[in-house]
Design an enzyme around this catalytic site. Structure first.
Site, PDB file in Angstrom:
ATOM      1  N   HIS A 153       0.784  -1.099   0.077  1.00 24.48           N
ATOM      2  CA  HIS A 153       0.039  -0.104  -0.167  1.00 24.48           C
ATOM      3  C   HIS A 153       1.080   1.054  -0.075  1.00 24.48           C
ATOM      4  CE1 HIS A 153      -3.690  -2.156   0.475  1.00 24.48           C
ATOM      5  NE2 HIS A 153      -3.115  -2.911   1.444  1.00 24.48           N
ATOM      6  N   SER A 154       2.047   1.179  -0.904  1.00 29.22           N
ATOM      7  CA  SER A 154       2.810   2.388  -0.890  1.00 29.22           C
ATOM      8  C   SER A 154       3.299   2.314  -2.234  1.00 29.22           C
ATOM      9  CB  SER A 154       3.875   2.343   0.338  1.00 29.22           C
ATOM     10  OG  SER A 154       4.809   1.194  -0.101  1.00 29.22           O
TER      11      SER A 154
END
Length: 77
Positions: free
Chosen positions: A48-49
């Site tokens: 999630h980055s």
């Protein structure tokens, strides 16, 4: 060269808390600051980055110079 003891693994096996920080900025510079902050472990987030395999590798390389454990959550694609 002597193998370094994994302090995160040791703490988990003993049931002790071990403070860590998530790294999700995809920057080796910020990971170097986090690794030198005194935290026991850091997690490089690839799910999630904006981290990709190249940025994760660069972050692992700078983190290796510090006495904290690096954990990676790999990108899902």
């Amino acid at each position: 060269m002597q193998e370094r003891i994994n302090s995160l693994k040791t703490a988990v096996q003993a049931g002790r808390a071990h403070i860590g920080i998530w790294c999700s900025l995809a920057s080796a510079l910020t990971t170097e600051v986090v690794a030198g902050s005194g935290a026991g472990w850091l997690l490089i987030d690839g799910e999630h980055s904006p981290n990709d395999l190249r940025s994760i590798m660069a972050q692992l390389q700078v983190a290796a110079a510090f006495p904290c454990e690096a954990v990676v959550r790999l990108p899902s694609d």
